[in-house]
Scaffold this motif. Structure first.
Motif, PDB file in Angstrom:
ATOM      1  N   PRO A 263     -10.029  35.927  57.651  1.00 42.46           N
ATOM      2  CA  PRO A 263      -9.186  36.530  56.597  1.00 42.46           C
ATOM      3  C   PRO A 263      -9.942  37.454  55.663  1.00 42.46           C
ATOM      4  CG  PRO A 263      -8.687  34.204  56.861  1.00 42.46           C
ATOM      5  CD  PRO A 263      -9.885  34.469  57.710  1.00 42.46           C
ATOM      6  N   TRP A 271      -5.804  39.053  55.666  1.00 39.57           N
ATOM      7  CA  TRP A 271      -5.000  37.854  55.876  1.00 39.57           C
ATOM      8  C   TRP A 271      -3.882  38.101  56.880  1.00 39.57           C
ATOM      9  CZ3 TRP A 271      -5.311  32.843  54.028  1.00 39.57           C
ATOM     10  CH2 TRP A 271      -4.176  32.050  54.216  1.00 39.57           C
ATOM     11  N   HIS A 275      -3.800  36.405  60.692  1.00 41.97           N
ATOM     12  CA  HIS A 275      -2.759  35.414  60.994  1.00 41.97           C
ATOM     13  C   HIS A 275      -1.794  35.924  62.060  1.00 41.97           C
ATOM     14  CE1 HIS A 275      -3.379  31.977  58.266  1.00 41.97           C
ATOM     15  NE2 HIS A 275      -4.023  32.868  57.508  1.00 41.97           N
ATOM     16  N   TYR A 278      -3.627  34.777  65.025  1.00 47.82           N
ATOM     17  CA  TYR A 278      -3.460  33.330  65.154  1.00 47.82           C
ATOM     18  C   TYR A 278      -2.113  32.987  65.802  1.00 47.82           C
ATOM     19  CZ  TYR A 278      -7.453  32.659  61.985  1.00 47.82           C
ATOM     20  OH  TYR A 278      -8.703  32.660  61.419  1.00 47.82           O
ATOM     21  N   GLU A 295       3.278  29.887  61.872  1.00 51.60           N
ATOM     22  CA  GLU A 295       2.776  30.955  61.016  1.00 51.60           C
ATOM     23  C   GLU A 295       3.854  31.534  60.105  1.00 51.60           C
ATOM     24  OE1 GLU A 295      -0.227  32.076  60.501  1.00 51.60           O
ATOM     25  OE2 GLU A 295      -1.158  30.687  61.897  1.00 51.60           O
ATOM     26  N   GLN A 299       2.500  31.603  56.051  1.00 51.11           N
ATOM     27  CA  GLN A 299       1.163  32.062  56.397  1.00 51.11           C
ATOM     28  C   GLN A 299       1.144  33.534  56.807  1.00 51.11           C
ATOM     29  OE1 GLN A 299      -1.513  30.087  56.013  1.00 51.11           O
ATOM     30  NE2 GLN A 299      -0.139  28.492  55.255  1.00 51.11           N
ATOM     31  N   LEU A 300       2.189  33.997  57.465  1.00 46.70           N
ATOM     32  CA  LEU A 300       2.231  35.363  58.003  1.00 46.70           C
ATOM     33  C   LEU A 300       3.185  36.210  57.174  1.00 46.70           C
ATOM     34  CD1 LEU A 300       1.365  37.308  60.261  1.00 46.70           C
ATOM     35  CD2 LEU A 300       3.345  36.519  61.562  1.00 46.70           C
TER      36      LEU A 300
END
Length: 454
Positions: A263, A271, A275, A278, A295, A299-300
């Protein structure tokens, strides 16, 4: 005759063996399947069905993924879980009406709309900069509020305006045999494109500016611009883009996030880019299941807009992402086929411009999600959330469908199709209907191949 066992008849000749070619074809069913696929691929209506079917499949799958990816964001904003899906579904309905209308419009009417659409796009893009009318989203001043929760991004309609107006302009100059002179090749196409780019960059939206630049280069390439002229325009655009990137810390940070796996990549906060990787990595071959993305739970960022492809990879896996790529590849091939098999200059340039627009935008979006390109903030065409992007794109798809139908071989093939409902064949209600010989459609339409059908 004495000594003859056959009574004077000549001896029976053995049947000759079948040619080795037939035996080879019988022994290789894969080859027969390949030949049949080639014949089906070369039919006059192949491009028509690829454009119509591919665009509808991308739109429907996009609606499903918008519903799945936007639920968490909607709940975080204290909105119903289906809030973004309902807005996207409404935009898809309006876009379907635009697609159907554009697909039924004659080419002359499309050319007549070029200048009004360009004037309207320029006016709306200038209106964005008026205080109190234009509004900023994510730092870019490129939106107009329509009241309530509805907004419009005029720069999306600038793409359609540049395609139609540029195609009409170059086609008229080609008809007058003026494209051999470099000044007619560039003026007024390049100044008008730079006007649109300037209005877009006033709002800070470099992603959309890149798409418009790709459309401009596509039109110049199709018009047969000399290599030196093409390289000159590309050099000027590259230098301007380099200056715009160097003078913006935000754009430099996005450039530094290419290929990032953590990140924090130095001074840049990667970030979103990390992600997105990910999400793709955790999807596996067939994904975690529709709606089971992890995600998207905060998170995303932009999970239902710019990074919806990452959520698709997490929930549908490699199979889902490859399916999306295959649909865009089929759509791009069909657009190139339409542009390459027509004798109408306007159809060639417009089809090539639309194909360049959609494929370039898809490559930039997917490349950013994969970490191969900087995050440009452009949506995935027909797939991401956003009515302002969906409406002009579906109208452009309607253009491609109209051009595919306008091909002489395709018109002949469509004319030979028998309607399932409605009028019956001549001969009265008791007349027998012969079998539909769909496999001979290409042979019946071969007389209309003056457009270059091969």
């Amino acid at each position: 005759m004495p000594g003859s066992r056959t009574g004077g008849r000549p001896p029976v000749q053995r049947a000759s063996r079948r040619p080795a070619v037939a035996r080879t074809a019988r022994e290789h069913p894969v080859q027969r399947l390949y030949i049949r696929a080639r014949k089906a691929w070369d039919r006059p209506l192949t491009a028509y069905y690829l454009i119509l079917g591919g665009s509808l499949l991308i739109t429907v799958l996009g609606l499903v993924m918008v519903y799945s990816a936007s639920q968490v964001t909607a709940l975080q904003l204290s909105l119903p879980g289906s809030y973004f899906f309902r807005k996207q579904f409404l935009a898809a309905l309006i876009g379907s009406a635009l697609l159907f209308t554009a697909s039924r419009m004659p080419v002359k009417l499309h050319r007549a709309l070029a200048y009004p659409i360009l004037a309207g796009a320029v006016f709306l893009m200038a209106l964005v900069q008026v205080p109190g009318i234009g509004m900023a989203v994510n730092g870019n001043q490129n939106w107009i509020s329509l009241g309530g929760s509805f907004q419009m991004q005029p720069s999306e309609f600038g793409k359609l305006a540049l395609v139609l107006w540029g195609a009409d302009l170059i086609a008229r100059k080609q008809e007058r045999k003026l494209l051999a002179q470099w000044k007619h090749m560039l003026v007024p196409l390049v100044p008008a494109a730079f006007l649109l780019l300037g209005l877009i960059m006033l709002g800070g939206d470099m992603g959309t500016a890149i798409i418009l630049t790709a459309i401009l280069f596509g039109l110049l390439w199709l018009a047969g611009a000399p290599t030196r002229l093409f390289a000159g325009v590309l050099t000027v655009a590259g230098l301007i883009g380099l200056v715009l990137i160097k003078t913006s810390p935000n754009r430099m940070a996005r450039l530094a996030c290419i290929g990032a796996t953590e990140p924090k990549a130095g001074v840049a906060d990667c970030w979103q880019a990390v992600h997105g990787i990910y999400a793709l990595a955790s999807g596996g071959l067939f994904g975690s299941g529709l709606g089971a993305s992890v995600e998207k739970w905060g998170q995303l960022p932009e999970a239902h807009t710019d990074f919806i492809f990452a959520v698709t990879g997490e929930e549908l896996g490699l199979a889902g992402t490859l399916s999306v790529l295959a649909l865009f590849a089929a759509l791009g091939y069909a657009g190139i086929r339409v542009a390459g098999r027509t004798e109408d200059p306007f159809v060639r340039y417009a089809a090539g411009g639309v194909t360049t627009w959609i494929i370039a935008q898809a490559v930039i979006n997917i490349g950013a999600v994969l970490g191969l390109l900087p995050i440009a903030g452009v949506p995935l065409p027909l797939f991401s959330y956003g009515g302002s992007a969906l409406l002009p794109t579906m109208f452009a798809i309607g253009l491609l469908i109209a051009f595919a139908r306008d091909d002489p071989a395709a018109r002949a093939a469509l004319a030979m199709r028998q309607p399932r409902f409605g009028k019956k064949r001549a001969g009265g209600p008791g007349a027998e209907r012969g079998p539909r010989r769909w496999n001979t459609m290409r042979r019946r339409a071969s007389v209309a191949r003056s457009s270059g059908e091969r």
